[in-house]
Write an enzyme that holds these catalytic residues in place. Structure first.
Site, PDB file in Angstrom:
ATOM      1  N   HIS A  60      36.449  11.738  38.781  1.00  0.00           N
ATOM      2  CA  HIS A  60      37.805  11.328  39.151  1.00  0.00           C
ATOM      3  C   HIS A  60      37.835  10.491  40.434  1.00  0.00           C
ATOM      4  O   HIS A  60      38.830   9.816  40.712  1.00  0.00           O
ATOM      5  CB  HIS A  60      38.726  12.550  39.277  1.00  0.00           C
ATOM      6  CG  HIS A  60      38.545  13.370  40.518  1.00  0.00           C
ATOM      7  ND1 HIS A  60      37.843  14.560  40.541  1.00  0.00           N
ATOM      8  CD2 HIS A  60      38.971  13.183  41.789  1.00  0.00           C
ATOM      9  CE1 HIS A  60      37.863  15.069  41.753  1.00  0.00           C
ATOM     10  NE2 HIS A  60      38.536  14.251  42.531  1.00  0.00           N
ATOM     11  N   ASP A  74      33.700  16.237  34.943  1.00  0.00           N
ATOM     12  CA  ASP A  74      34.081  15.646  36.229  1.00  0.00           C
ATOM     13  C   ASP A  74      32.840  15.290  37.061  1.00  0.00           C
ATOM     14  O   ASP A  74      32.801  15.498  38.266  1.00  0.00           O
ATOM     15  CB  ASP A  74      35.004  16.576  37.020  1.00  0.00           C
ATOM     16  CG  ASP A  74      35.768  15.818  38.109  1.00  0.00           C
ATOM     17  OD1 ASP A  74      35.846  14.574  38.028  1.00  0.00           O
ATOM     18  OD2 ASP A  74      36.261  16.470  39.056  1.00  0.00           O
ATOM     19  N   SER A  92      36.060  15.446  47.598  1.00  0.00           N
ATOM     20  CA  SER A  92      35.649  15.485  46.193  1.00  0.00           C
ATOM     21  C   SER A  92      34.316  14.780  45.982  1.00  0.00           C
ATOM     22  O   SER A  92      34.114  13.651  46.437  1.00  0.00           O
ATOM     23  CB  SER A  92      36.711  14.824  45.314  1.00  0.00           C
ATOM     24  OG  SER A  92      37.888  15.585  45.292  1.00  0.00           O
TER      25      SER A  92
END
Length: 387
Positions: free
Chosen positions: A125, A155, A239
């Protein structure tokens, strides 16, 4: 003879003898009491000695129980600075661009080096939707990276750069030995990477194998991820960064947190075993193929499904349509059928169905339990691949 003198003598003599007798009796009584008390004390002491010799653990019974039932734990906290130093230069800032404009930033780390080519792991993402990706190293040098491939459900994505300069590859740990309560830390670039890059946050492993529902394809939760839970702060920009143990080994890829006024300290990371398996497949040029049943589905526990299909609101997944000649069609599923179980595992919604479905491989055969017109039926369905 003087009477008065005699009388006085008799009176005085009689009084002295009576008092003397009384004093003698009192002294004897005191001696008896003292001797009796001393004898009682002596008997008590002898009795206690005998009891303690017969039952030596009597007085220390509670201490003995604690020693037997509890582990001795020694806590030595020397900090994590050495582990952070070990990992630091393996961590990178990921910059995603759209039309030469910075679109998103995240974190990644050097996973492998093969024949002069560096491979980086980050979250899918972080780079999704971008047309150019740059990697910034700890020495602030910046290089355009190639997107090898990624997977939105895992992911995970892999980037690569060919460089002659040497950078350290991160050491990979495992979660077999990881326990709830172990100290961990995250390194990332939250918010403004130019100000807060390489921020370190520390916490513990709060839980393992947590199943968290997430949205992959839209606003509705349609996928479940099995992740590590930590109270180390995970913020926007973290992230894709490493979650490490105190040995400076990566054990997870940070990817999300739960944010709410009622929630604090709930961050999550993809276990390194899962992340590495996808990364290795991508590096080896393998396609990530997941099984497909060939049907359009909707949650049965929504007002829209109740209105559209005339069903009671319930757990399960409604078949909206089937694709001709594909798995669902061949198995006999039809529009309006409500899938309730998959190989005896209850299907509550699309997220749980997909989570269970992706545990299988293309070509596997599963048993579907479904409801049609109020009747429970079963069918075998051979899983295909989406073309």
């Amino acid at each position: 003879m003087d009477y008065n003198q005699y009388n006085n003598y008799n009176v005085n003599n009689t009084g002295d003898d009576s008092l003397s007798n009384k004093n003698d009796i009192g002294k004897k009584l005191v001696k008896i009491v003292i001797i009796t008390s001393l004898f009682s004390v002596l008997i008590g002491i002898v009795g206690c000695v005998c009891v303690f010799k017969a039952f030596p653990n009597l007085l220390i019974d509670s201490t003995t129980n604690i020693t037997k039932t509890e582990k001795e734990v020694t806590v030595t906290d020397k900090g994590i600075a050495d582990a952070v130093d070990k990992v630091h230069d393996s961590v990178v800032v990921i910059k995603t661009y759209v039309n030469n404009q910075l679109y998103a930033t995240g974190t990644g780390f050097i996973y492998k080096k093969v024949n002069g080519k560096y491979y980086f792991i980050t979250n899918n993402h972080v780079i999704e939707g971008g047309d150019q990706i740059k990697v910034q190293f700890a020495d602030e040098s910046e290089v355009i990276a190639k997107l090898e491939n990624g997977d939105k459900y895992a992911d995970i994505c892999v980037l690569s750069i060919e460089l002659s300069k040497n950078y350290p590859v991160i050491e990979v740990g495992n979660n077999v030995d990881t326990r709830v309560g172990d100290t961990v830390f995250a390194i990332g670039s939250p918010l403004d990477y130019s100000v807060f890059s390489y921020s370190v946050t520390r916490g513990i492993i709060s839980g393992k194998e947590r199943e968290v529902a997430v949205s992959v394809s839209g606003a509705m939760n349609d996928w479940i991820m099995q992740v590590l839970q930590t109270d180390a702060a995970i913020n926007n920009g973290n992230s894709g960064g490493p979650l490490c143990n105190i040995n400076g080994q990566v054990i997870g890829v940070t990817n999300m947190k739960l944010a709410s006024d009622k929630i604090e300290g709930m961050g999550f990371a993809i276990p390194i075993e899962e992340a590495a398996s996808y990364a290795d497949a991508i590096i080896n040029g393998e396609d990530i193929t997941r099984p497909y049943i060939g049907a359009s589905l909707a949650n049965a526990n929504t007002a829209a499904a109740v209105t559209r299909y005339g069903i009671d609101m319930q757990d399960g997944v409604v078949v909206e349509s089937v694709e001709p000649s594909l798995s669902a069609d061949v198995a006999g599923l039809k529009r309006g059928d409500i899938i309730k179980k998959m190989d005896d595992v209850e299907v509550k919604d699309i997220a749980t169905l997909r989570y269970q479905l992706y545990k299988y491989k293309v070509g596997d055969t599963i048993v579907i339990e479904y409801i049609r017109n109020g009747n429970t039926k079963t069918t075998e369905l051979k899983l295909g691949a989406k073309k």
